[in-house]
Design a protein around this motif. Structure first.
Motif, PDB file in Angstrom:
ATOM      1  N   ASP A 197       4.655   2.538  -7.157  1.00 32.29           N
ATOM      2  CA  ASP A 197       3.982   2.273  -8.433  1.00 32.29           C
ATOM      3  C   ASP A 197       5.010   2.226  -9.561  1.00 32.29           C
TER       4      ASP A 197
ATOM      5  N   GLU B 128       2.810  -1.696  -6.936  1.00 38.31           N
ATOM      6  CA  GLU B 128       1.739  -1.569  -7.938  1.00 38.31           C
ATOM      7  C   GLU B 128       2.261  -1.777  -9.356  1.00 38.31           C
ATOM      8  N   GLU B 129       1.522  -2.537 -10.129  1.00 37.69           N
ATOM      9  CA  GLU B 129       1.854  -2.814 -11.532  1.00 37.69           C
ATOM     10  C   GLU B 129       3.343  -3.068 -11.746  1.00 37.69           C
TER      11      GLU B 129
ATOM     12  N   ASN C  60       4.224   1.197 -12.781  1.00 39.83           N
ATOM     13  CA  ASN C  60       3.601   1.336 -14.111  1.00 39.83           C
ATOM     14  C   ASN C  60       4.195   0.327 -15.105  1.00 39.83           C
TER      15      ASN C  60
ATOM     16  N   LYS D 174       2.007   7.426  -2.039  1.00 40.68           N
ATOM     17  CA  LYS D 174       2.483   6.537  -3.109  1.00 40.68           C
ATOM     18  C   LYS D 174       3.456   7.281  -3.994  1.00 40.68           C
TER      19      LYS D 174
ATOM     20  N   GLU E  64      -5.527  -1.546 -13.015  1.00 38.04           N
ATOM     21  CA  GLU E  64      -6.083  -0.311 -13.571  1.00 38.04           C
ATOM     22  C   GLU E  64      -6.188  -0.370 -15.092  1.00 38.04           C
TER      23      GLU E  64
ATOM     24  N   LYS F  80       6.299   7.070  -7.502  1.00 35.93           N
ATOM     25  CA  LYS F  80       6.643   6.407  -8.755  1.00 35.93           C
ATOM     26  C   LYS F  80       8.056   5.873  -8.685  1.00 35.93           C
TER      27      LYS F  80
ATOM     28  N   HIS G 265      -8.648   2.413  -8.472  1.00 33.11           N
ATOM     29  CA  HIS G 265      -7.738   3.336  -9.153  1.00 33.11           C
ATOM     30  C   HIS G 265      -8.526   4.606  -9.464  1.00 33.11           C
TER      31      HIS G 265
HETATM   32 CA    CA Z   1      -0.889   3.249 -11.102  1.00 37.14          CA
END
Ligand code: CA
Length: 388
Positions: free
Chosen positions: A199, A225-226, A201, A169, A252, A171, A302
């Motif tokens: 991800d 993700e998010e 965030n 994964k 999460e 960012k 998470h």
């Molecule tokens: Ca995350």
């Protein structure tokens, strides 16, 4: 078995290299452990999600708000004590830091239950549903030098793959166009069979998340993700989930069964990612898991923090039923941070040793040992890194 004391240990150290995600860069790692001691001398360990100064504030909630509510009570009465604390704190925070603080206390009570019965946590929460756990390695954190980031991420992805992980994964958070280039570079450096997750965030608006997500649909990304703000924009989640082929994951930053209910009922997520050290501890995690499965939403926990949090999650994953079942069912995965973390790798006298197992087995880890979650912090280690 009465509760005699509840104490927090906040640990911290400076990282060799600053790391980042879409909201901030950070140069220190923090962990917040909770020790619940009983009148017969047993100690259970829990952990609260929340880095940096949040951990310092959560320590005050643990020791000055929650401890007086539970000291002198039976350490077996997990549900009654959970609801006592929740009901008394409802007017002051049904989400966020009070729930993170309660999570650490609840996990410590489950650890005590394991120690007094001599059983590993997975036997207390339903028993084994698998003999080994798949692990995914996350890394590829943001750096301030964004110019060379795509090449750096591509090299790091190849290293994670070479370390044995079959899923990884990364960012994002540089902005939609630059993020697509990052994802493209990482995907190109990985083998076809290696899963890649991304991800954000919660750094995007829904239209920007759609723009990035459409590119991901062509790049065989396993989950996004998010993408948008976790609880404030559930309509955004639902729209992304309806529109994109890539799985939408998140959760999460959500708390308790009541926080999770609309997220699931509004069909916001393809994959739910509850954080046991934040949402209310193991007692509440089990309710959220049941509710997610009631909505046929698979769960991949998470995981963040020290060896206590990682071990707790290994037990929960060991005991997670397949949803849906089948000959080749959907398998949950253990989230594993591949960046340096002393609090996970060096805090226990008998380390979890996940990296070696992943390398030897091609991405798997054996079930953890008990009793309880089995993670007993070395007192000398705590003394060395304790800041509060
Ligand atoms: Ca995350």
């Amino acid at each position: 078995m009465k509760i005699k004391s509840v104490k927090s240990h906040v640990l911290s150290y400076d990282l060799d290299e600053e790391l980042g995600y879409s909201q901030q860069y950070y140069a220190r790692r923090t962990a917040h452990l909770v020790a619940v001691e009983t009148d017969d001398g047993l100690v259970g360990w829990g952990e609260c999600f929340g880095p940096g100064n949040v951990a310092l504030a959560n320590k005050v909630i643990v020791e000055q708000v929650i401890a007086p509510m539970v000291v002198g009570e039976s350490a077996f009465d997990r549900e009654r004590l959970w609801h006592k604390v929740y009901n008394l704190l409802r007017d002051h925070g049904q989400k966020g830091m009070p729930m993170q603080a309660l999570s650490g206390v609840d996990i410590a009570l489950w650890d005590l239950f394991g120690k007094v019965t001599g059983q590993p946590l997975y036997n207390l929460v339903g028993g084994r549903c698998r003999e080994r756990i798949a692990v995914y390695g996350y890394g590829m954190m943001l750096r301030r030098d964004t110019a060379g980031l795509a090449a750096r991420f591509a090299a790091e992805a190849a290293e994670i793959e070479a370390a044995g992980f079959r899923a990884t994964k990364m960012k994002v958070g540089l902005g939609p166009k630059a993020d697509i280039e990052l994802v493209r570079a990482v995907r190109a450096s990985l083998g076809e069979d290696t899963r890649l997750m991304v991800d954000a965030n919660h750094c995007y608006t829904t239209p920007d998340a759609l723009y990035v997500g459409r590119a991901m649909d062509e790049l065989d990304i396993y989950w996004f993700e998010e993408p948008v703000a976790p609880e404030e924009d559930q309509a955004g989640y639902a729209e992304l989930r309806r529109t994109l082929r890539t799985n939408i994951s998140g959760g999460e930053a959500e708390f308790s069964r009541w926080g999770w209910r609309p997220l699931l009922e509004n069909r916001c997520l393809d994959i739910a990612q509850p954080e046991v050290c934040a949402l209310g501890g193991i007692s509440e995690y089990l309710k959220v898991l049941a509710m997610a499965h009631a909505h046929f939403t698979p769960v991949i926990n998470h995981v963040w923090g020290s060896a206590v949090a990682v071990a707790t999650n290994m037990h929960l994953l060991a005991a997670m039923p397949h949803m849906p079942g089948g000959l080749h069912p959907f398998e949950p995965m253990l989230e594993f941070d591949t960046t340096p973390n002393l609090f996970r790798d060096e805090m226990l006298r008998e380390p979890l040793d996940i990296q070696q197992q992943v390398k030897d087995s091609g991405g798997w880890v054996a079930l953890p040992k008990g009793p309880g979650h089995g993670a007993v912090p070395d007192p000398d280690f705590l003394d060395r890194y304790r800041i509060a």
